[in-house]
Design a protein around this motif. Structure first.
Motif, PDB file in Angstrom:
ATOM      1  N   PHE A  49       0.811  -1.221   0.000  1.00 51.10           N
ATOM      2  CA  PHE A  49       0.000   0.000   0.000  1.00 51.10           C
ATOM      3  C   PHE A  49       0.849   1.279   0.000  1.00 51.10           C
ATOM      4  N   GLY A  50       2.023   1.224   0.611  1.00 51.51           N
ATOM      5  CA  GLY A  50       2.850   2.418   0.767  1.00 51.51           C
ATOM      6  C   GLY A  50       2.853   2.885   2.208  1.00 51.51           C
ATOM      7  N   ALA A  51       3.920   3.606   2.593  1.00 51.04           N
ATOM      8  CA  ALA A  51       4.142   3.943   4.002  1.00 51.04           C
ATOM      9  C   ALA A  51       3.064   4.852   4.578  1.00 51.04           C
ATOM     10  N   GLU A  52       2.486   5.754   3.766  1.00 50.42           N
ATOM     11  CA  GLU A  52       1.513   6.708   4.301  1.00 50.42           C
ATOM     12  C   GLU A  52       0.125   6.503   3.695  1.00 50.42           C
ATOM     13  N   HIS A  53      -0.135   5.316   3.201  1.00 51.50           N
ATOM     14  CA  HIS A  53      -1.478   4.956   2.729  1.00 51.50           C
ATOM     15  C   HIS A  53      -2.405   4.810   3.942  1.00 51.50           C
ATOM     16  N   PRO A  54      -3.687   5.150   3.802  1.00 50.01           N
ATOM     17  CA  PRO A  54      -4.606   5.004   4.945  1.00 50.01           C
ATOM     18  C   PRO A  54      -4.600   3.622   5.587  1.00 50.01           C
ATOM     19  N   GLN A  55      -4.492   2.564   4.788  1.00 50.64           N
ATOM     20  CA  GLN A  55      -4.488   1.220   5.370  1.00 50.64           C
ATOM     21  C   GLN A  55      -3.256   1.007   6.257  1.00 50.64           C
ATOM     22  N   THR A  56      -2.111   1.494   5.804  1.00 52.44           N
ATOM     23  CA  THR A  56      -0.884   1.341   6.591  1.00 52.44           C
ATOM     24  C   THR A  56      -0.949   2.164   7.861  1.00 52.44           C
ATOM     25  N   LEU A  57      -1.442   3.388   7.759  1.00 59.27           N
ATOM     26  CA  LEU A  57      -1.544   4.243   8.941  1.00 59.27           C
ATOM     27  C   LEU A  57      -2.554   3.676   9.942  1.00 59.27           C
ATOM     28  N   LYS A  58      -3.655   3.132   9.454  1.00 60.08           N
ATOM     29  CA  LYS A  58      -4.626   2.506  10.366  1.00 60.08           C
ATOM     30  C   LYS A  58      -3.996   1.328  11.093  1.00 60.08           C
ATOM     31  N   LEU A  59      -3.252   0.514  10.363  1.00 54.90           N
ATOM     32  CA  LEU A  59      -2.585  -0.626  10.994  1.00 54.90           C
ATOM     33  C   LEU A  59      -1.620  -0.154  12.076  1.00 54.90           C
ATOM     34  N   ARG A  60      -0.870   0.893  11.795  1.00 59.58           N
ATOM     35  CA  ARG A  60       0.064   1.423  12.794  1.00 59.58           C
ATOM     36  C   ARG A  60      -0.674   1.947  14.031  1.00 59.58           C
TER      37      ARG A  60
ATOM     38  N   GLY B  14      -7.935  12.578   1.492  1.00 59.02           N
ATOM     39  CA  GLY B  14      -8.886  11.487   1.367  1.00 59.02           C
ATOM     40  C   GLY B  14      -9.794  11.398   2.569  1.00 59.02           C
ATOM     41  N   PRO B  15     -10.959  10.788   2.392  1.00 55.35           N
ATOM     42  CA  PRO B  15     -11.970  10.772   3.452  1.00 55.35           C
ATOM     43  C   PRO B  15     -11.583   9.970   4.681  1.00 55.35           C
ATOM     44  N   GLU B  16     -10.638   9.038   4.549  1.00 53.09           N
ATOM     45  CA  GLU B  16     -10.262   8.208   5.695  1.00 53.09           C
ATOM     46  C   GLU B  16      -9.347   8.930   6.668  1.00 53.09           C
ATOM     47  N   MET B  17      -8.608   9.929   6.185  1.00 51.41           N
ATOM     48  CA  MET B  17      -7.549  10.512   7.005  1.00 51.41           C
ATOM     49  C   MET B  17      -8.058  11.171   8.293  1.00 51.41           C
ATOM     50  N   PRO B  18      -9.164  11.931   8.281  1.00 51.13           N
ATOM     51  CA  PRO B  18      -9.642  12.492   9.555  1.00 51.13           C
ATOM     52  C   PRO B  18      -9.991  11.424  10.582  1.00 51.13           C
ATOM     53  N   LEU B  19     -10.483  10.278  10.124  1.00 47.67           N
ATOM     54  CA  LEU B  19     -10.797   9.189  11.047  1.00 47.67           C
ATOM     55  C   LEU B  19      -9.526   8.602  11.643  1.00 47.67           C
ATOM     56  N   ILE B  20      -8.490   8.484  10.829  1.00 47.84           N
ATOM     57  CA  ILE B  20      -7.213   7.963  11.328  1.00 47.84           C
ATOM     58  C   ILE B  20      -6.589   8.945  12.313  1.00 47.84           C
ATOM     59  N   VAL B  21      -6.703  10.242  12.023  1.00 50.99           N
ATOM     60  CA  VAL B  21      -6.218  11.253  12.969  1.00 50.99           C
ATOM     61  C   VAL B  21      -6.936  11.115  14.303  1.00 50.99           C
TER      62      VAL B  21
END
Length: 266
Positions: free
Chosen positions: A76-87, A119-126
């Motif tokens: 996915f890449g280091a700063e993809h929403p899926q990777t950030l959610k996993l972290r 992207g729409p996922e980023m505020p949720l990850i924040v």
């Protein structure tokens, strides 16, 4: 993930059927282990890690996150929403293992990365990462910092969803930590109202959390009998949902012991 190979595992997880979710996710991962870059195999393993943690097997969940994180970065890449959610999920497992400073650092890093993203996922990850950061600060006794961050995060995330719920619970925890029990009780009761308004799949992960916050505030206000009723309800619910080793079940048991000690000392 709707109608994807992992949709059934995710549905089981959201229904609170954690043993079945883990088994289904592991089966999907095993079936899709080839080719190397099939994205559904690591996604399935991430759901298995979530379900493992929800059963109180926190060390095992952390090992699962550590094992799958390189695949997320590669696919996915280091700063993809899926990777950030996993972290973010992994970081909050660290605090379940009392590795609070590590959780703090990782949640802060994820929040910064998600703030830079689009992207729409980023505020949720924040919001999720800030919740982990609030929890880690509270766990280190840095309650005023936790309060300030929780209020800032709630102001930024005004959607009445699970993230607002956990941030409000973090705020209540910070107020209890500052012996501001009346305010903590009010926040916990607001969190309870919000939780009742959420769909079932958003309520499951926070089973027992509202009752714990309320019981802690009631104990601080000298209302030990009421506190014990709420703490016992929290413990029973956590035991049934997560098992005896989950961090919230353990916390509820410790709170019950504190309340019993206070009542017997009267």
């Amino acid at each position: 993930m709707t109608r994807s190979p992992v949709s059934q595992a995710m549905a089981l997880y959201e229904a609170g059927r954690y043993v079945e979710a883990e088994a289904e996710a592991r089966a999907v991962a095993a079936a899709r282990s080839r080719p190397r870059d099939d994205m559904y195999a690591p996604l399935a393993l991430s759901i298995a890690a979530l379900a493992t943690g929800a059963q109180g097997r926190h060390a095992e969940a952390l090992a699962a996150y550590d094992a799958v994180l390189p695949a997320f970065g590669r696919i996915f890449g280091a700063e993809h929403p899926q990777t950030l959610k996993l972290r973010s999920d992994r970081a909050q497992t660290l605090t379940a293992l009392a590795r609070h400073a590590e959780c703090e650092a990782e949640c802060a890093a994820v929040a910064r990365a998600a703030t830079r993203g689009t992207g729409p996922e980023m505020p949720l990850i924040v919001a999720a990462a800030r919740n982990g950061l609030v929890f880690a600060l509270n766990a280190q006794g840095r309650h005023p910092e936790a309060e300030a961050l929780a209020r800032e995060a709630l102001a930024a995330h005004r959607v009445p969803d699970r993230f607002s719920l956990v941030l409000r619970l973090g705020l209540a925890r910070s107020l209890n930590g500052q012996v501001r029990h009346e305010e903590a009780l009010a926040e916990a009761e607001r969190a309870g109202e919000l939780r009742r308004s959420l769909p079932e799949e958003q309520r499951h992960p926070e089973t027992g959390a509202v009752e714990l916050a309320v019981a802690t505030a009631l104990l601080g206000l000298g209302r030990g009998t009421e506190a014990r009723l709420r703490a016992a309800a929290a413990h029973d619910a956590c035991l049934a949902t997560f098992g005896p080793d989950h961090r919230r079940t353990v916390e509820a048991r410790a709170l019950l012991d504190r309340i019993d000690g206070a009542l017997s000392a009267r």
